[in-house]
Design a protein around this motif. Structure first.
Motif, short mmCIF file in Angstrom:
data_model
loop_
_atom_site.label_atom_id
_atom_site.label_comp_id
_atom_site.label_asym_id
_atom_site.label_seq_id
_atom_site.Cartn_x
_atom_site.Cartn_y
_atom_site.Cartn_z
N ILE A 47 21.45 40.52 40.18
CA ILE A 47 22.03 41.06 38.95
C ILE A 47 21.95 40.04 37.82
CG2 ILE A 47 24.17 41.81 37.85
CD1 ILE A 47 24.91 43.14 40.54
N MET A 48 22.28 38.79 38.14
CA MET A 48 22.24 37.73 37.13
C MET A 48 20.82 37.51 36.63
SD MET A 48 24.94 34.96 38.75
CE MET A 48 24.61 33.74 37.48
N ALA A 49 19.85 37.58 37.54
CA ALA A 49 18.44 37.39 37.16
C ALA A 49 17.96 38.53 36.28
CB ALA A 49 17.58 37.27 38.41
N LEU A 50 18.31 39.78 36.64
CA LEU A 50 17.90 40.94 35.85
C LEU A 50 18.51 40.91 34.46
CD1 LEU A 50 18.13 43.76 38.57
CD2 LEU A 50 16.05 42.77 37.60
N GLU A 51 19.74 40.46 34.37
CA GLU A 51 20.43 40.37 33.08
C GLU A 51 19.77 39.34 32.17
OE1 GLU A 51 24.49 39.64 34.06
OE2 GLU A 51 24.98 41.78 34.31
N GLU B 292 16.61 38.84 31.87
CA GLU B 292 15.35 39.40 31.38
C GLU B 292 14.24 38.35 31.31
OE1 GLU B 292 16.06 41.43 27.72
OE2 GLU B 292 17.28 43.01 28.65
N ASN B 293 14.39 37.30 32.08
CA ASN B 293 13.39 36.24 32.16
C ASN B 293 12.57 36.45 33.42
OD1 ASN B 293 12.35 33.56 33.17
ND2 ASN B 293 13.12 32.91 31.17
N MET B 294 11.25 36.70 33.27
CA MET B 294 10.43 37.06 34.41
C MET B 294 10.37 35.95 35.47
SD MET B 294 9.55 40.11 34.47
CE MET B 294 8.48 39.94 35.90
N LYS B 295 10.33 34.71 35.03
CA LYS B 295 10.28 33.62 36.01
C LYS B 295 11.59 33.54 36.79
CE LYS B 295 6.71 30.57 34.22
NZ LYS B 295 6.32 29.18 33.92
N GLN B 296 12.71 33.77 36.11
CA GLN B 296 14.00 33.75 36.79
C GLN B 296 14.12 34.93 37.76
OE1 GLN B 296 17.29 32.89 34.19
NE2 GLN B 296 18.81 33.64 35.64
N ILE B 297 13.64 36.09 37.35
CA ILE B 297 13.67 37.27 38.22
C ILE B 297 12.80 37.03 39.45
CG2 ILE B 297 13.02 39.70 38.41
CD1 ILE B 297 13.74 39.94 35.40
N THR B 298 11.60 36.47 39.23
CA THR B 298 10.69 36.18 40.33
C THR B 298 11.32 35.20 41.31
OG1 THR B 298 8.77 36.49 38.89
CG2 THR B 298 8.40 35.31 40.94
N SER B 299 11.93 34.15 40.78
CA SER B 299 12.58 33.14 41.61
C SER B 299 13.69 33.76 42.44
CB SER B 299 13.13 32.02 40.73
OG SER B 299 13.81 31.05 41.50
N ALA B 300 14.45 34.67 41.83
CA ALA B 300 15.55 35.33 42.54
C ALA B 300 15.03 36.21 43.68
CB ALA B 300 16.37 36.18 41.56
N ILE B 301 13.94 36.95 43.40
CA ILE B 301 13.35 37.82 44.43
C ILE B 301 12.85 37.00 45.61
CG2 ILE B 301 11.38 39.34 44.93
CD1 ILE B 301 11.72 40.49 42.11
N VAL B 302 12.16 35.91 45.32
CA VAL B 302 11.65 35.05 46.39
C VAL B 302 12.80 34.46 47.20
CG1 VAL B 302 10.42 32.89 46.87
CG2 VAL B 302 9.49 34.51 45.20
N GLN B 303 13.85 34.01 46.52
CA GLN B 303 15.01 33.43 47.21
C GLN B 303 15.70 34.46 48.09
OE1 GLN B 303 17.94 31.64 44.61
NE2 GLN B 303 19.53 31.69 46.20
N ILE B 304 15.88 35.67 47.56
CA ILE B 304 16.57 36.72 48.31
C ILE B 304 15.77 37.13 49.55
CG2 ILE B 304 17.28 39.15 48.22
CD1 ILE B 304 18.02 38.61 45.25
N LEU B 305 14.46 37.31 49.38
CA LEU B 305 13.64 37.70 50.52
C LEU B 305 13.60 36.60 51.57
CD1 LEU B 305 10.59 39.59 48.95
CD2 LEU B 305 12.69 40.51 49.94
N GLY B 306 13.59 35.35 51.11
CA GLY B 306 13.63 34.23 52.06
C GLY B 306 14.88 34.24 52.91
#
Length: 240
Positions: free
Chosen positions: A36-40, A42-56
């Motif tokens: 949620i924090m990453a989506l808010e 609206e920074n693509m690099k931050q969103i990408t980092s969050a997705i990678v961290q969550i999947l890990g």
């Protein structure tokens, strides 16, 4: 006395590009907060980092390197992990094609969303009568870093070239093979710059026909009552 731990179910799926089976669990509250924090932001690099961290955190199978997976693998896995976490369907807003402005809502069953493969797609590019080149799929990081969709007319030649170089897996003939891991960036760049227009067209086709996370929906424009068929592509299409 310590509080008891809540049991978390495990699920299984196949990585689209390899067919390898992996086990995963749903999001926990802490991971939903990160997303949620990453989506808010609206920074693509931050969103990408969050997705990678969550999947890990959510994938329990050992040896799965998230950052090395193809973009469409990450999109598919993430969508399915999210489905087990917040629901098996997702509501999306779609702009109706007939007037290109009215938005219509529709609900998509995540189980029906899949990675679609183009029958014309080839990972092996034949350069001449002797040499061939095997391509690998760009990772999510590579797409974000280069921030472009492959286009032979792209003004940013350096980024286009870097994307091609990063996706070279192996160059080979009948007698020898050269892995990209054993070559320097300069060596690969010099090799790619020798290619002619036809060979570059083959590379363009590799990117253009790559497997994609896709789903077709039918919607009705609430203002015109016109029915349309819309193809949703990529993870972002299912979070609008």
């Amino acid at each position: 006395m310590p509080l008891p731990k809540i049991s978390t179910p495990l699920y299984e799926m196949e990585i689209p590009s390899t067919g390898k089976k992996i086990k995963y669990r749903p999001f926990l509250v802490r991971e939903e907060k990160i997303l949620i924090m990453a989506l808010e932001s609206e920074n693509m690099k931050q969103i990408t980092s969050a997705i990678v961290q969550i999947l890990g955190d959510c994938i329990s199978t050992r040896g799965v390197k998230i950052k090395d997976l193809a973009t469409f693998d990450i999109e598919y896995i993430f969508l399915n992990v999210r489905a087990k976490s917040v629901g098996e369907s997702v509501e999306v807003n779609i702009i109706c094609p007939d007037d290109a402005e009215t938005q219509a809502k529709t609900t998509v069953d995540i189980d029906n969303i899949s990675v679609q493969r183009n029958p014309e797609h080839e990972q092996i590019i034949r350069l001449d009568d002797e040499l061939s080149m095997k391509m690998k799929y760009p990772s999510l990081d590579q797409f974000i870093e280069n921030n472009f969709e492959y286009n032979s007319n792209d003004d940013n030649v350096d980024k286009s070239l870097d994307m091609i170089i990063s996706c070279v897996d192996m160059i080979y003939n009948k007698e020898e093979s050269w892995s990209s891991k054993d070559c320097t960036h300069k060596e690969l760049k010099d090799f790619v710059e020798q290619m002619n227009t036809k060979q570059l067209k083959e590379i363009e086709n590799f990117f253009a026909t790559m497997p994609k996370l896709m789903h077709t929906v039918n919607i009705t424009n609430p203002n015109t009552n016109v029915d349309s068929e819309v193809v949703l592509e990529g993870l972002a299409s299912f979070f609008t």
